[in-house]
Design a protein around this motif. Structure first.
Motif, mmCIF file in Angstrom:
data_model
loop_
_atom_site.group_PDB
_atom_site.id
_atom_site.type_symbol
_atom_site.label_atom_id
_atom_site.label_comp_id
_atom_site.label_asym_id
_atom_site.label_seq_id
_atom_site.Cartn_x
_atom_site.Cartn_y
_atom_site.Cartn_z
ATOM 1 N N ASP A 20 0.806 -1.225 0.000
ATOM 2 C CA ASP A 20 0.000 0.000 0.000
ATOM 3 C C ASP A 20 0.840 1.277 0.000
ATOM 4 O O ASP A 20 0.497 2.233 -0.705
ATOM 5 C CB ASP A 20 -0.972 -0.003 1.182
ATOM 6 C CG ASP A 20 -2.037 1.064 1.044
ATOM 7 O OD1 ASP A 20 -2.948 0.882 0.217
ATOM 8 O OD2 ASP A 20 -1.927 2.107 1.736
ATOM 9 N N ASP B 50 -0.931 8.276 -4.918
ATOM 10 C CA ASP B 50 -1.881 9.069 -4.129
ATOM 11 C C ASP B 50 -3.204 9.252 -4.855
ATOM 12 O O ASP B 50 -4.194 9.659 -4.245
ATOM 13 C CB ASP B 50 -1.283 10.451 -3.823
ATOM 14 C CG ASP B 50 -0.153 10.387 -2.814
ATOM 15 O OD1 ASP B 50 -0.089 9.388 -2.065
ATOM 16 O OD2 ASP B 50 0.673 11.323 -2.775
ATOM 17 N N TYR B 51 -3.233 8.971 -6.161
ATOM 18 C CA TYR B 51 -4.462 9.128 -6.940
ATOM 19 C C TYR B 51 -5.218 7.808 -7.113
ATOM 20 O O TYR B 51 -6.141 7.725 -7.917
ATOM 21 C CB TYR B 51 -4.141 9.723 -8.310
ATOM 22 C CG TYR B 51 -3.561 11.119 -8.219
ATOM 23 C CD1 TYR B 51 -4.338 12.176 -7.768
ATOM 24 C CD2 TYR B 51 -2.235 11.360 -8.553
ATOM 25 C CE1 TYR B 51 -3.811 13.449 -7.662
ATOM 26 C CE2 TYR B 51 -1.692 12.631 -8.447
ATOM 27 C CZ TYR B 51 -2.485 13.679 -7.997
ATOM 28 O OH TYR B 51 -1.961 14.938 -7.885
ATOM 29 N N TYR C 75 -7.621 5.102 -5.193
ATOM 30 C CA TYR C 75 -8.505 5.148 -4.029
ATOM 31 C C TYR C 75 -9.261 3.850 -3.761
ATOM 32 O O TYR C 75 -9.862 3.705 -2.707
ATOM 33 C CB TYR C 75 -9.519 6.284 -4.201
ATOM 34 C CG TYR C 75 -8.884 7.645 -4.189
ATOM 35 C CD1 TYR C 75 -8.665 8.323 -3.001
ATOM 36 C CD2 TYR C 75 -8.475 8.256 -5.375
ATOM 37 C CE1 TYR C 75 -8.066 9.574 -2.980
ATOM 38 C CE2 TYR C 75 -7.877 9.503 -5.374
ATOM 39 C CZ TYR C 75 -7.672 10.169 -4.171
ATOM 40 O OH TYR C 75 -7.071 11.394 -4.166
ATOM 41 N N ARG D 285 -8.400 0.439 -0.590
ATOM 42 C CA ARG D 285 -7.203 0.776 0.174
ATOM 43 C C ARG D 285 -7.605 1.294 1.546
ATOM 44 O O ARG D 285 -8.603 2.025 1.658
ATOM 45 C CB ARG D 285 -6.370 1.837 -0.557
ATOM 46 C CG ARG D 285 -5.811 1.366 -1.884
ATOM 47 C CD ARG D 285 -4.945 2.454 -2.510
ATOM 48 N NE ARG D 285 -3.815 2.803 -1.642
ATOM 49 C CZ ARG D 285 -3.030 3.856 -1.858
ATOM 50 N NH1 ARG D 285 -3.257 4.659 -2.883
ATOM 51 N NH2 ARG D 285 -2.023 4.101 -1.041
ATOM 52 N N ARG E 118 -8.985 5.058 2.490
ATOM 53 C CA ARG E 118 -9.366 5.737 1.261
ATOM 54 C C ARG E 118 -10.760 5.288 0.823
ATOM 55 O O ARG E 118 -11.196 4.203 1.175
ATOM 56 C CB ARG E 118 -8.344 5.469 0.152
ATOM 57 C CG ARG E 118 -7.036 6.182 0.428
ATOM 58 C CD ARG E 118 -5.947 5.807 -0.554
ATOM 59 N NE ARG E 118 -4.818 6.703 -0.366
ATOM 60 C CZ ARG E 118 -4.552 7.763 -1.132
ATOM 61 N NH1 ARG E 118 -5.342 8.037 -2.148
ATOM 62 N NH2 ARG E 118 -3.520 8.532 -0.888
ATOM 63 N N SER E 119 -11.433 6.117 0.054
ATOM 64 C CA SER E 119 -12.832 5.833 -0.263
ATOM 65 C C SER E 119 -13.195 6.372 -1.637
ATOM 66 O O SER E 119 -12.461 7.175 -2.242
ATOM 67 C CB SER E 119 -13.747 6.486 0.784
ATOM 68 O OG SER E 119 -13.673 7.906 0.684
ATOM 69 N N GLN F 32 -13.495 10.213 -1.672
ATOM 70 C CA GLN F 32 -12.233 10.930 -1.894
ATOM 71 C C GLN F 32 -11.876 10.962 -3.374
ATOM 72 O O GLN F 32 -11.374 11.975 -3.885
ATOM 73 C CB GLN F 32 -11.115 10.269 -1.085
ATOM 74 C CG GLN F 32 -11.281 10.417 0.413
ATOM 75 C CD GLN F 32 -10.252 9.605 1.183
ATOM 76 O OE1 GLN F 32 -9.780 8.562 0.711
ATOM 77 N NE2 GLN F 32 -9.898 10.070 2.371
ATOM 78 N N ALA F 33 -12.136 9.854 -4.071
ATOM 79 C CA ALA F 33 -11.870 9.814 -5.508
ATOM 80 C C ALA F 33 -12.731 10.834 -6.251
ATOM 81 O O ALA F 33 -12.261 11.537 -7.155
ATOM 82 C CB ALA F 33 -12.131 8.404 -6.042
ATOM 83 N N THR G 166 -11.482 14.336 -5.637
ATOM 84 C CA THR G 166 -10.260 14.580 -6.407
ATOM 85 C C THR G 166 -10.588 14.873 -7.865
ATOM 86 O O THR G 166 -9.994 15.779 -8.476
ATOM 87 C CB THR G 166 -9.323 13.360 -6.315
ATOM 88 O OG1 THR G 166 -8.966 13.140 -4.951
ATOM 89 C CG2 THR G 166 -8.056 13.570 -7.130
ATOM 90 N N TYR H 125 -10.157 4.397 -9.296
ATOM 91 C CA TYR H 125 -10.790 3.589 -8.254
ATOM 92 C C TYR H 125 -10.966 2.192 -8.838
ATOM 93 O O TYR H 125 -11.793 1.981 -9.718
ATOM 94 C CB TYR H 125 -12.146 4.173 -7.844
ATOM 95 C CG TYR H 125 -12.739 3.511 -6.622
ATOM 96 C CD1 TYR H 125 -12.539 4.059 -5.354
ATOM 97 C CD2 TYR H 125 -13.485 2.342 -6.724
ATOM 98 C CE1 TYR H 125 -13.071 3.455 -4.225
ATOM 99 C CE2 TYR H 125 -14.006 1.730 -5.608
ATOM 100 C CZ TYR H 125 -13.803 2.283 -4.361
ATOM 101 O OH TYR H 125 -14.331 1.674 -3.241
#
Length: 473
Positions: A152, A157-158, A160, A163, A166-167, A170-171, A174, A273
């Protein structure tokens, strides 16, 4: 078979993560672990207490197994090809753990084939899931818990999907930030049958960069190659990673991380994602150029195919991402995609088909979890009108069910008067000769069964729930 002393110590170890009360299933439930097939080589005994700090030793540590066991049991899930349920897992593993652990440590364990299950896809067609047996789900989960801290931190960082910490929300945020920054063209990527087309050699080459334990590598490959049982026949898998097991999402991220790093190297703004990836650029021409470059990279480096029919370059407010749409404002506003609203209505129609013979309290209890979960996912929506219309449609469907339950015009008139309508209006409405759907949307039913009454009955309002979640956030 292992010496008696080894068996006793391993059974004692099992007590550390299994519950005291266990259900002992029939040994015949898993044909791989019967007395005839559970023969362990001398090498297995040698490995049992050796190399305490290897990856496989950490995977099989009692604390790690306890976490894995509770996760598998809490996830429930359908039985695999052997028919064993999660309720049988504790008793079965307690009985056969000495052989299981010795085989795993010796690199001699072979997973069972997965059970094939076809589920409908949101955009039509079906997707095949591979359901591993519960013992393999336990082992995969234990393996996942040790592999995640290794891989991981290496991910983009892009990225999601699947992980920790992360969700999807958030994606989506972004993606909106990319558009707000002026990247107002979107290269929408669709990987053709991604989970069915993963090349095992390519994937394992990336796994081997971080993992040295040959037994763990062998076990991962065996899970990739585990056959699929459908219609009583087992077919060996030459490519792909079956969806349905705990390990599959991590393996997909390991492979697609190479795509992420390539996009970062080229300086692109993107969000991914799982296998849903969008790249945001400043012009259509740049989008077409990026699409061609990504297609070439996927084909040459990852042995994957881009579905050109479903991939496109378009404005972000034309594309949907993870169920959300976007407005064309300079600072885009999130909204629920039309397709997502349609899928929810279809789901509710299925749940309400039997409402005619049920009490309203039962019907509301049936649909509330769906409405509450849907509202929780779409809490980022800033467009309220579609949510108001959705709430109104749900209440109308329930009023329609009530109107049908009343059946006779005289019963309808009596109930309308009980709910506050005057006698002349109640009888005029009850004998109007219109169908149930028309009547459920008419003013007499809206007055008799207003929103505040449904609120009192506990019906979840999607709009009110999202407003409340927004205030909390």
């Amino acid at each position: 078979m292992p010496p008696v002393g080894v068996r006793v110590s391993l059974n004692t170890e099992m007590q550390k993560f299994l519950p005291e009360k266990t259900v002992t299933p029939s040994p015949g439930q898993n044909p791989r672990m019967t007395a005839d097939s559970a023969q362990v080589s001398a090498a297995s005994v040698t490995w049992t207490n050796a190399e305490p700090d290897t990856l496989m030793a950490r995977v099989l540590a009692p604390a790690n197994l306890k976490r894995a066991y509770h996760r598998v049991v809490s996830n429930k899930g359908a039985p695999g090809a052997d028919g064993m349920t999660v309720d049988d897992l504790a008793g079965y593993v307690k009985q056969y753990w000495p052989t299981l652990k010795a085989r795993l440590l010796a690199g001699e364990y072979h997973p069972q084939g997965v059970r094939a299950v076809d589920i409908p896809k949101p955009k039509g067609g079906t997707r095949q899931l591979g359901i591993p047996c519960v013992v393999d789900r336990l082992i995969q989960q234990a393996l996942l818990q040790q592999l995640t801290p290794i891989f991981d931190p290496l991910f983009s960082d892009y990225s999601y999907g699947f992980r920790p910490g992360r969700s999807a929300h958030q994606a989506i945020e972004t993606a909106r930030a990319h558009v707000a920054a002026g990247h107002r063209w979107c290269a929408e990527l669709d990987l053709e049958k991604f989970f069915d087309r993963v090349n095992h050699d390519v994937l394992m080459a990336y796994v081997e960069r971080q993992i040295e334990d040959k037994r763990a590598l062998t076990l991962i490959r065996r899970y990739l190659e585990a056959g699929t049982m459908s219609g009583g026949l087992v077919s060996r898998r030459q490519e792909g990673t079956p969806q349905g097991g705990p390990l599959s999402p991590l393996l997909s991220n390991i492979l697609l991380n190479e795509l992420d790093r390539e996009l970062e190297r080229r300086g692109h703004r993107f969000v991914r994602y799982a296998d849903d990836a969008n790249i945001y650029v400043r012009s259509r021409r740049a989008g077409e150029r990026v699409m061609a470059g990504v297609e070439r990279f996927l084909r040459q480096r990852l042995k994957l195919t881009l579905n050109r029919e479903k991939s496109r370059v378009a404005r972000p407010w034309v594309c949907n991402y993870l169920g959300y749409g976007m407005s064309l404002h300079q600072q885009p506003r999130l909204r629920v995609a039309t397709m997502s609203l349609g899928r929810l209505r279809d789901r509710l129609r299925d749940l309400l088909r039997g409402a005619r013979g049920c009490k309203m309290a039962t019907v509301i209890e049936r649909i509330n979890p769906v409405l509450r979960g849907w509202a929780g996912y779409f809490k980022l929506s800033q467009s309220k009108r579609p949510l108001e219309e959705l709430d109104g449609w749900v209440r109308r469907k329930l009023r329609c069910a009530v109107w049908r339950q009343w059946k006779q015009p005289s019963t309808r008139a009596r109930n309308l008067m009980r709910l506050g309508l005057s006698e002349p209006r109640a009888y005029k409405s009850a004998f109007n000769g219109r169908g149930p759907w028309w009547s459920s949307g008419a003013s007499h039913m809206n007055q008799a069964l207003p929103k505040k009454l449904w609120d009192q009955l506990g019906l979840v309002s999607v709009l009110d729930t999202i407003n409340r979640l927004s205030r909390i956030a």
